[in-house]
Design a protein around this motif. Structure first.
Motif, PDB file in Angstrom:
ATOM      1  N   VAL A 129       0.861  -1.174   0.000  1.00  0.00           N
ATOM      2  CA  VAL A 129       0.000   0.000   0.000  1.00  0.00           C
ATOM      3  C   VAL A 129       0.904   1.233   0.000  1.00  0.00           C
ATOM      4  O   VAL A 129       1.991   1.208   0.586  1.00  0.00           O
ATOM      5  CB  VAL A 129      -0.961  -0.034   1.215  1.00  0.00           C
ATOM      6  N   CYS A 130       0.486   2.273  -0.717  1.00  0.00           N
ATOM      7  CA  CYS A 130       1.260   3.519  -0.737  1.00  0.00           C
ATOM      8  C   CYS A 130       1.104   4.219   0.611  1.00  0.00           C
ATOM      9  O   CYS A 130      -0.022   4.419   1.071  1.00  0.00           O
ATOM     10  CB  CYS A 130       0.780   4.419  -1.867  1.00  0.00           C
ATOM     11  N   ASP A 131       2.231   4.578   1.219  1.00  0.00           N
ATOM     12  CA  ASP A 131       2.129   5.218   2.547  1.00  0.00           C
ATOM     13  C   ASP A 131       1.724   6.696   2.433  1.00  0.00           C
ATOM     14  O   ASP A 131       1.496   7.354   3.440  1.00  0.00           O
ATOM     15  CB  ASP A 131       3.416   5.041   3.363  1.00  0.00           C
ATOM     16  N   GLY A 132       1.644   7.179   1.174  1.00  0.00           N
ATOM     17  CA  GLY A 132       1.201   8.558   0.989  1.00  0.00           C
ATOM     18  C   GLY A 132      -0.294   8.645   0.746  1.00  0.00           C
ATOM     19  O   GLY A 132      -1.027   9.283   1.512  1.00  0.00           O
ATOM     20  N   CYS A 133      -0.768   7.957  -0.304  1.00  0.00           N
ATOM     21  CA  CYS A 133      -2.177   8.094  -0.703  1.00  0.00           C
ATOM     22  C   CYS A 133      -3.001   6.852  -0.370  1.00  0.00           C
ATOM     23  O   CYS A 133      -4.194   6.822  -0.644  1.00  0.00           O
ATOM     24  CB  CYS A 133      -2.271   8.397  -2.195  1.00  0.00           C
ATOM     25  N   GLN A 134      -2.374   5.815   0.215  1.00  0.00           N
ATOM     26  CA  GLN A 134      -3.065   4.598   0.676  1.00  0.00           C
ATOM     27  C   GLN A 134      -3.603   3.724  -0.463  1.00  0.00           C
ATOM     28  O   GLN A 134      -4.437   2.850  -0.227  1.00  0.00           O
ATOM     29  CB  GLN A 134      -4.216   4.916   1.657  1.00  0.00           C
ATOM     30  N   THR A 145       8.821   3.572  -5.214  1.00  0.00           N
ATOM     31  CA  THR A 145       8.110   4.853  -5.098  1.00  0.00           C
ATOM     32  C   THR A 145       6.823   4.753  -5.903  1.00  0.00           C
ATOM     33  O   THR A 145       6.787   4.109  -6.944  1.00  0.00           O
ATOM     34  CB  THR A 145       8.983   6.001  -5.652  1.00  0.00           C
ATOM     35  N   HIS A 146       5.759   5.366  -5.394  1.00  0.00           N
ATOM     36  CA  HIS A 146       4.498   5.380  -6.130  1.00  0.00           C
ATOM     37  C   HIS A 146       4.538   6.533  -7.129  1.00  0.00           C
ATOM     38  O   HIS A 146       4.295   7.685  -6.768  1.00  0.00           O
ATOM     39  CB  HIS A 146       3.320   5.505  -5.152  1.00  0.00           C
ATOM     40  N   ALA A 147       4.865   6.206  -8.388  1.00  0.00           N
ATOM     41  CA  ALA A 147       5.116   7.234  -9.410  1.00  0.00           C
ATOM     42  C   ALA A 147       3.896   8.138  -9.632  1.00  0.00           C
ATOM     43  O   ALA A 147       4.046   9.330  -9.871  1.00  0.00           O
ATOM     44  CB  ALA A 147       5.538   6.577 -10.719  1.00  0.00           C
ATOM     45  N   GLU A 148       2.693   7.570  -9.558  1.00  0.00           N
ATOM     46  CA  GLU A 148       1.477   8.344  -9.856  1.00  0.00           C
ATOM     47  C   GLU A 148       0.871   8.933  -8.587  1.00  0.00           C
ATOM     48  O   GLU A 148      -0.300   9.312  -8.569  1.00  0.00           O
ATOM     49  CB  GLU A 148       0.428   7.466 -10.554  1.00  0.00           C
ATOM     50  N   CYS A 149       1.647   8.988  -7.522  1.00  0.00           N
ATOM     51  CA  CYS A 149       1.090   9.381  -6.226  1.00  0.00           C
ATOM     52  C   CYS A 149       0.499  10.790  -6.245  1.00  0.00           C
ATOM     53  O   CYS A 149       1.074  11.719  -6.805  1.00  0.00           O
ATOM     54  CB  CYS A 149       2.161   9.308  -5.150  1.00  0.00           C
ATOM     55  N   ALA A 150      -0.687  10.898  -5.632  1.00  0.00           N
ATOM     56  CA  ALA A 150      -1.358  12.199  -5.550  1.00  0.00           C
ATOM     57  C   ALA A 150      -0.750  13.065  -4.447  1.00  0.00           C
ATOM     58  O   ALA A 150      -1.044  14.258  -4.355  1.00  0.00           O
ATOM     59  CB  ALA A 150      -2.845  11.984  -5.299  1.00  0.00           C
TER      60      ALA A 150
HETATM   61 ZN   LIG Z   1       0.623   7.178  -3.454  1.00  0.00          ZN
END
Ligand SMILES: [Zn+2]
Length: 216
Positions: A129-134, A145-150
């Motif tokens: 799970v992305c720790d930024g946008c979940q 890294t989540h390249a498309e992260c919001a």
């Molecule tokens: Zn993300």
């Protein structure tokens, strides 16, 4: 039609339970849902359960079974129900059998979702799970890294602690120690126990389960 679901955490029992319930046209109920509903409604048993929960104690089986009995007697459950997470131990199996006998409702089938430990470890360790946008991912490694992260800065994929191989293997051991006697109890009491291979695509596993409940 009364269906009891058994299976290790992560085997997809909850998801399949929803699908089976939809195919049978009956509700799926889990202990937690029924408990929360009773607490919210402020029924005498709900208030009793709340007392335990407020003290941080486990709600005893006898209280849960009382709440379950009231739920099973409700009109929405007249055509049947899929019970998820209701039976984890032999005393719970005995208690549910007593409740069903009082309600004159037979247990039709116990669906036992089975998966090899290594397969379960592989499945769960492939979840991140992305720790930024979940956003959840399957088949992507932690630390990417989540390249498309919001989010800014971008989030990193992480694995939930519960999905770490050691945690999965530990849960599997706990599950097996609790559940093997439950399966043996059901078989000894003449229940129809159907083992469902839980490895495979959702639709494939669903087809196996529906066949076992006579809807395949
Ligand atoms: Zn993300």
């Amino acid at each position: 039609m009364i269906v009891v679901l058994l299976g290790p955490p992560g085997a997809g029992k909850g998801t399949q339970g929803e699908r089976i319930a939809a195919a049978l046209g009956v509700p799926k109920i889990a202990t937690g849902d029924v408990l929360r509903a009773a607490v919210k409604a402020g029924t005498p048993l709900g208030l009793e359960a709340k007392g335990y929960m407020d003290r941080g104690d486990l709600v005893p089986d006898v209280v849960i079974l009382g709440i379950m009995k009231q739920a099973l007697a409700a009109p929405e459950q007249a055509r049947g129900v899929v019970l998820d997470g209701v039976v984890r131990t032999v005393p719970q199996a005995e208690g549910l059998a007593a409740v069903l006998a009082e309600l004159h409702r037979p247990l039709d089938v116990v669906l036992l979702f089975t998966i090899a430990e290594d397969a379960l470890v592989a499945r769960l360790s492939g979840r991140t799970v992305c720790d930024g946008c979940q956003t959840p991912f399957t088949g992507r490694a932690p630390s990417e890294t989540h390249a498309e992260c919001a989010q800014s800065p971008k989030g990193t994929l992480v694995r939930r602690k519960d999905d770490e191989p050691d945690a999965v293997r530990n849960r599997m051991r706990v599950y097996e120690a609790q559940t093997a006697p439950v399966v043996a109890w059901y078989r000894a009491h003449g229940a129809n126990v159907a083992a469902i291979d839980a490895l495979g695509a959702l639709d494939v596993v669903q087809a196996r389960a529906l066949k076992a409940v006579g809807k395949g």
